[in-house]
Enzyme design. Structure first.
Site, PDB file in Angstrom:
ATOM      1  N   CYS A 194     -72.065 -13.611 -14.226  1.00  0.00           N
ATOM      2  CA  CYS A 194     -72.169 -14.085 -15.610  1.00  0.00           C
ATOM      3  C   CYS A 194     -70.792 -14.580 -16.055  1.00  0.00           C
ATOM      4  CB  CYS A 194     -72.674 -12.967 -16.515  1.00  0.00           C
ATOM      5  SG  CYS A 194     -73.197 -13.573 -18.129  1.00  0.00           S
ATOM      6  N   CYS A 210     -78.821 -13.552 -10.939  1.00  0.00           N
ATOM      7  CA  CYS A 210     -78.572 -12.453 -11.871  1.00  0.00           C
ATOM      8  C   CYS A 210     -79.762 -11.502 -11.967  1.00  0.00           C
ATOM      9  CB  CYS A 210     -78.262 -13.014 -13.259  1.00  0.00           C
ATOM     10  SG  CYS A 210     -77.918 -11.734 -14.462  1.00  0.00           S
ATOM     11  N   CYS A 260     -77.087 -17.776 -13.070  1.00  0.00           N
ATOM     12  CA  CYS A 260     -78.247 -17.027 -13.565  1.00  0.00           C
ATOM     13  C   CYS A 260     -79.297 -16.789 -12.483  1.00  0.00           C
ATOM     14  CB  CYS A 260     -78.866 -17.749 -14.758  1.00  0.00           C
ATOM     15  SG  CYS A 260     -77.696 -17.971 -16.115  1.00  0.00           S
ATOM     16  N   CYS A 282     -82.911 -11.997 -20.045  1.00  0.00           N
ATOM     17  CA  CYS A 282     -81.723 -12.514 -20.737  1.00  0.00           C
ATOM     18  C   CYS A 282     -82.141 -13.547 -21.780  1.00  0.00           C
ATOM     19  CB  CYS A 282     -80.776 -13.138 -19.721  1.00  0.00           C
ATOM     20  SG  CYS A 282     -79.382 -13.972 -20.491  1.00  0.00           S
ATOM     21  N   GLU A 297     -56.700   0.137 -14.039  1.00  0.00           N
ATOM     22  CA  GLU A 297     -57.374  -0.327 -15.262  1.00  0.00           C
ATOM     23  C   GLU A 297     -56.396  -1.030 -16.206  1.00  0.00           C
ATOM     24  OE1 GLU A 297     -60.492  -0.666 -15.880  1.00  0.00           O
ATOM     25  OE2 GLU A 297     -61.209   0.406 -14.123  1.00  0.00           O
TER      26      GLU A 297
HETATM   27  N1  ADE Z   1     -62.044  -4.876 -14.725  1.00  0.00           N
HETATM   28  C1  ADE Z   1     -61.602  -3.793 -15.373  1.00  0.00           C
HETATM   29  N2  ADE Z   1     -61.807  -2.692 -14.647  1.00  0.00           N
HETATM   30  C2  ADE Z   1     -62.383  -3.091 -13.502  1.00  0.00           C
HETATM   31  C3  ADE Z   1     -62.832  -2.440 -12.339  1.00  0.00           C
HETATM   32  N3  ADE Z   1     -62.718  -1.117 -12.217  1.00  0.00           N
HETATM   33  N4  ADE Z   1     -63.394  -3.177 -11.379  1.00  0.00           N
HETATM   34  C4  ADE Z   1     -63.503  -4.496 -11.518  1.00  0.00           C
HETATM   35  N5  ADE Z   1     -63.099  -5.173 -12.570  1.00  0.00           N
HETATM   36  C5  ADE Z   1     -62.544  -4.476 -13.560  1.00  0.00           C
HETATM   37 FE1  SF4 Z   2     -75.498 -14.035 -17.713  1.00  0.00          FE
HETATM   38 FE2  SF4 Z   2     -77.991 -14.067 -18.651  1.00  0.00          FE
HETATM   39 FE3  SF4 Z   2     -77.281 -15.780 -16.785  1.00  0.00          FE
HETATM   40 FE4  SF4 Z   2     -77.479 -13.197 -16.201  1.00  0.00          FE
HETATM   41  S1  SF4 Z   2     -79.129 -14.546 -16.805  1.00  0.00           S
HETATM   42  S2  SF4 Z   2     -75.859 -14.591 -15.591  1.00  0.00           S
HETATM   43  S3  SF4 Z   2     -76.800 -12.270 -18.105  1.00  0.00           S
HETATM   44  S4  SF4 Z   2     -76.474 -15.676 -18.861  1.00  0.00           S
END
Ligand code: ADE
Ligand code: SF4
Length: 358
Positions: free
Chosen positions: A194, A204, A201, A210, A39
């Site tokens: 996103c 998504c 999208c 959204c 992390e």
């Molecule tokens: N960015 C920060 N923590 C992450 C995780 N555990 N997996 C993917 N992206 C991250």
């Molecule tokens: Fe991002 Fe909205 Fe597009 Fe999903 S629909 S990728 S949340 S902008």
């Protein structure tokens, strides 16, 4: 909100199961040490870049005892190239706190984890969620983008008031169960679908709810913070060559590349010889300025211009110390050197073998 919360989490978890990331090296075990290291690396580094560094890092420091017992220099060496070196110094401090003050056991709640150096609110939550299955909200840059778009939240997501709104939203959306999959889904969606530019999208799971998509505002949200005009600076670094050896100096802890090994920097090209005699007791010839490289930092374009200096005589004052050392091309890999300097050295050491002027 609870109906809405349920639906949001359900869509996200469904997506995560099919399309999210499940095989990242730190996802194999619920080990807070491994998850904490990952992390911290992922705070400012993308997954694909972080993975090889992570693997190398945990091979050398497989547990908290190994990391706490190592010198900061040794830890820095395994961090070199990842950038944002304050992360590495904090990592080493935290390892020592956990190993010496907490009997080697990481705190178990997000609030307590948040007290550790370098562990902010979102990172603390991620560690608690992925290590212990805790229920805590995350809000990193990717998640901020997803929420700002989905709920059409205007303004700079890093400003106090907007960040507070986003945190409140993140808390309200957090499901009561399956928080691990949900949190991983939120981060992965931000990283994979996103995206900052050209969000996908159509792929998504949130597309029907959204607000940015509905109102054609995905390019405008989240608002970009007004960047201060980027400054530009030129620095001169010296490749001090003595037969097969090259001089490295340790940078002061504060400032750019703090604690890393680098080339000596001189203020003025025209008095390289004076400066090297004064600082290191070295006499020699400064060669023409070689073509440099440009390194882009967040607020600065740094032009790094190298000068070659061939040592003719050393008055003996320059021994190996904590602050400077002589290395050969082969032993260079044992030192934590900033990535752009390392890149510069790779080309320069090939192009100008010792003894040959050019
Ligand atoms: N960015 C920060 N923590 C992450 C995780 N555990 N997996 C993917 N992206 C991250
Ligand atoms: Fe991002 Fe909205 Fe597009 Fe999903 S629909 S990728 S949340 S902008």
């Amino acid at each position: 909100m609870s109906e809405k919360r349920l639906k949001f989490a359900e869509l996200l978890i469904g997506w995560q199961r099919k399309h999210g990331r499940h095989d990242l090296p730190w996802q194999k075990r619920r080990d807070p040490y491994l998850i904490w290291v990952s992390e911290i690396m992922l705070q400012q580094t993308q997954v694909a870049t972080a993975v090889p560094f992570y693997l190398r890092f945990i091979r050398r420091f497989p547990n908290i005892a190994a990391l706490a017992s190592a010198s900061l220099d040794e830890v820095m060496k395994h961090w070199a190239g990842l950038g944002y070196y304050a992360r590495c110094r904090n990592l080493h401090s935290t390892a020592n706190i956990v190993f010496r003050d907490l009997d080697g056991l990481f705190p178990r709640t997000a609030e307590q984890l948040n007290q550790l150096p370098g562990v902010g609110r979102s990172t603390a939550a991620a560690i608690a969620v992925f290590s212990y299955g805790a229920r805590a909200a995350i809000l990193d840059a990717n998640v901020k983008r997803v929420l700002a778009r989905c709920f059409a939240i205007e303004g700079n997501v890093n400003s106090g008031p907007v960040a507070s709104r986003l945190w409140a939203l993140a808390e309200r959306l957090l499901p009561l169960a399956k928080v691990e999959e949900y949190s991983q889904g939120l981060m992965d969606l931000g990283a994979i679908v996103c995206t900052r530019a050209k969000p996908k999208c159509k792929m998504c799971p949130l597309q029907n709810r959204c607000r940015a998509r509905r109102t054609g505002m995905t390019a405008e949200l989240p608002a970009r913070k007004a960047l201060p005009a980027k400054r530009s600076r030129e620095i001169h670094v010296v490749l001090v060559r003595d037969k097969k050896n090259l001089l490295l100096v340790k940078r002061p802890a504060a400032g750019i590349w703090g604690g890393l090994w680098s080339l000596p920097e001189v203020a003025h090209v025209h008095d390289v010889s004076d400066e090297l005699r004064r600082r290191f007791g070295l006499t020699g010839d400064a060669d023409s300025v070689l073509s440099g490289i440009t390194h882009e930092l967040t607020h600065l374009s740094l032009h790094i211009v190298p000068i070659v200096f061939r040592v003719v005589r050393a008055n003996g004052k320059l021994k190996q110390t904590q602050q400077h050392t002589w290395v050969t091309a082969d032993s260079l890999g044992n030192f934590a050197v900033p990535a752009p300097i390392s890149k510069l050295l790779k080309t320069q050491l090939q192009q100008s073998p010792a003894g040959h002027t050019g």
